[in-house]
Design an enzyme around this catalytic site. Sequence first.
Site, mmCIF file in Angstrom:
data_model
loop_
_atom_site.group_PDB
_atom_site.id
_atom_site.type_symbol
_atom_site.label_atom_id
_atom_site.label_comp_id
_atom_site.label_asym_id
_atom_site.label_seq_id
_atom_site.Cartn_x
_atom_site.Cartn_y
_atom_site.Cartn_z
ATOM 1 N N ASP A 1 0.854 -1.188 0.000
ATOM 2 C CA ASP A 1 0.000 0.000 0.000
ATOM 3 C C ASP A 1 0.894 1.243 0.000
ATOM 4 O O ASP A 1 2.125 1.151 -0.119
ATOM 5 C CB ASP A 1 -1.022 -0.041 1.147
ATOM 6 C CG ASP A 1 -0.405 0.195 2.512
ATOM 7 O OD1 ASP A 1 0.836 0.334 2.603
ATOM 8 O OD2 ASP A 1 -1.161 0.245 3.498
ATOM 9 N N CYS B 1 2.731 -3.446 4.099
ATOM 10 C CA CYS B 1 1.974 -2.230 4.416
ATOM 11 C C CYS B 1 2.701 -1.534 5.563
ATOM 12 O O CYS B 1 3.877 -1.832 5.813
ATOM 13 C CB CYS B 1 0.512 -2.546 4.738
ATOM 14 S SG CYS B 1 0.230 -3.573 6.187
ATOM 15 N N GLY B 2 2.056 -0.623 6.241
ATOM 16 C CA GLY B 2 2.758 0.104 7.285
ATOM 17 C C GLY B 2 3.273 -0.801 8.387
ATOM 18 O O GLY B 2 4.449 -0.767 8.760
ATOM 19 N N THR B 3 2.380 -1.623 8.911
ATOM 20 C CA THR B 3 2.763 -2.544 9.982
ATOM 21 C C THR B 3 2.880 -3.991 9.526
ATOM 22 O O THR B 3 3.441 -4.819 10.250
ATOM 23 C CB THR B 3 1.699 -2.524 11.101
ATOM 24 O OG1 THR B 3 0.451 -2.922 10.529
ATOM 25 C CG2 THR B 3 1.580 -1.142 11.728
ATOM 26 N N HIS C 1 8.147 -24.241 9.895
ATOM 27 C CA HIS C 1 7.105 -24.801 10.761
ATOM 28 C C HIS C 1 5.681 -24.540 10.267
ATOM 29 O O HIS C 1 4.800 -25.352 10.507
ATOM 30 C CB HIS C 1 7.232 -24.220 12.175
ATOM 31 C CG HIS C 1 8.405 -24.759 12.932
ATOM 32 N ND1 HIS C 1 8.559 -24.613 14.293
ATOM 33 C CD2 HIS C 1 9.504 -25.451 12.508
ATOM 34 C CE1 HIS C 1 9.683 -25.191 14.682
ATOM 35 N NE2 HIS C 1 10.285 -25.693 13.617
ATOM 36 N N ARG D 1 5.810 -33.432 11.983
ATOM 37 C CA ARG D 1 4.782 -33.003 12.953
ATOM 38 C C ARG D 1 4.196 -31.650 12.582
ATOM 39 O O ARG D 1 3.044 -31.351 12.907
ATOM 40 C CB ARG D 1 5.359 -32.965 14.362
ATOM 41 C CG ARG D 1 6.439 -31.907 14.579
ATOM 42 C CD ARG D 1 7.105 -32.058 15.936
ATOM 43 N NE ARG D 1 8.034 -30.974 16.237
ATOM 44 C CZ ARG D 1 9.267 -30.889 15.752
ATOM 45 N NH1 ARG D 1 9.707 -31.807 14.905
ATOM 46 N NH2 ARG D 1 10.058 -29.887 16.083
ATOM 47 N N HIS D 2 4.977 -30.849 11.859
ATOM 48 C CA HIS D 2 4.473 -29.527 11.461
ATOM 49 C C HIS D 2 3.388 -29.646 10.398
ATOM 50 O O HIS D 2 2.474 -28.829 10.347
ATOM 51 C CB HIS D 2 5.629 -28.656 10.972
ATOM 52 C CG HIS D 2 6.705 -28.512 11.991
ATOM 53 N ND1 HIS D 2 6.496 -27.913 13.211
ATOM 54 C CD2 HIS D 2 7.997 -28.937 11.989
ATOM 55 C CE1 HIS D 2 7.610 -27.953 13.914
ATOM 56 N NE2 HIS D 2 8.531 -28.572 13.195
ATOM 57 N N ILE E 1 0.332 -5.777 9.486
ATOM 58 C CA ILE E 1 -0.797 -6.430 10.167
ATOM 59 C C ILE E 1 -2.009 -6.530 9.241
ATOM 60 O O ILE E 1 -2.607 -7.605 9.085
ATOM 61 C CB ILE E 1 -1.170 -5.669 11.455
ATOM 62 C CG1 ILE E 1 -0.018 -5.729 12.462
ATOM 63 C CG2 ILE E 1 -2.446 -6.259 12.065
ATOM 64 C CD1 ILE E 1 -0.216 -4.809 13.678
ATOM 65 N N GLY E 2 -2.385 -5.408 8.636
ATOM 66 C CA GLY E 2 -3.561 -5.419 7.772
ATOM 67 C C GLY E 2 -3.395 -6.367 6.600
ATOM 68 O O GLY E 2 -4.328 -7.107 6.252
ATOM 69 N N MET E 3 -2.223 -6.363 5.982
ATOM 70 C CA MET E 3 -1.972 -7.267 4.857
ATOM 71 C C MET E 3 -2.099 -8.717 5.297
ATOM 72 O O MET E 3 -2.679 -9.546 4.573
ATOM 73 C CB MET E 3 -0.579 -7.019 4.275
ATOM 74 C CG MET E 3 -0.460 -5.754 3.435
ATOM 75 S SD MET E 3 -1.465 -5.830 1.925
ATOM 76 C CE MET E 3 -0.653 -4.538 0.960
HETATM 77 C C1 RB5 Z 1 -2.114 2.757 6.379
HETATM 78 O O1 RB5 Z 1 -2.158 3.971 7.018
HETATM 79 C C2 RB5 Z 1 -1.907 1.633 7.386
HETATM 80 O O2 RB5 Z 1 -3.065 1.461 8.158
HETATM 81 C C3 RB5 Z 1 -1.539 0.341 6.685
HETATM 82 O O3 RB5 Z 1 -0.403 0.549 5.927
HETATM 83 C C4 RB5 Z 1 -1.241 -0.859 7.557
HETATM 84 O O4 RB5 Z 1 -0.311 -0.538 8.535
HETATM 85 C C5 RB5 Z 1 -2.405 -1.571 8.080
HETATM 86 O O5 RB5 Z 1 -2.314 -2.599 8.754
#
Ligand code: RB5
Length: 146
Positions: free
Chosen positions: A8, A65-67, A98, A132-133, A69-71
């Site tokens: 993103d 993405c930024g963190t 694993h 096992r994995h 996490i969202g991806m």
């Molecule tokens: C975008 O601002 C940010 O929310 C996105 O890149 C990401 O970190 C979401 O998980």
Amino acid sequence: MKIATGNDHAALEVRSLVTRVIRDLGHEAVDFGTTDDRSVDYPDFALPVALAVRKGDADFGILVCGTGIGMSMAANKVGGIRAALCHSEMTARMARQHNDAQILCLGARVLDADTIETCIRTFLTTDFEGGRHARRVAKIMAMEGR
Ligand code: RB5
């Protein structure tokens, strides 16, 4: 191998790094964008990458993405996909050994360039250990739709 990539706007600056590392390893990068800094919604890029991997059009995927996490949350909604949010050589190695992850997720606002490169290199050069994995991964996949 073919490696599907997506990012993103928050990860725009690491796009070229991701592609370079893939090519350095002798693989082909299949890019799904985004290509500029306009604000976008990360699920719109996670979906085509995850579908490409599921269909076999790509061997692995890398989503940034930024963190990360969202991806990872978005990609894991696609049936058959195991997307792993990694932040180190160790987590990228374990995601393959694993968890048999097919998609590596990274946070551009969390990791420095060296760590991103290390994660990609490790992920794309490490095999699943099976044994096992494999039993545990099968149990994850059996949870789909519940
Ligand atoms: C975008 O601002 C940010 O929310 C996105 O890149 C990401 O970190 C979401 O998980």
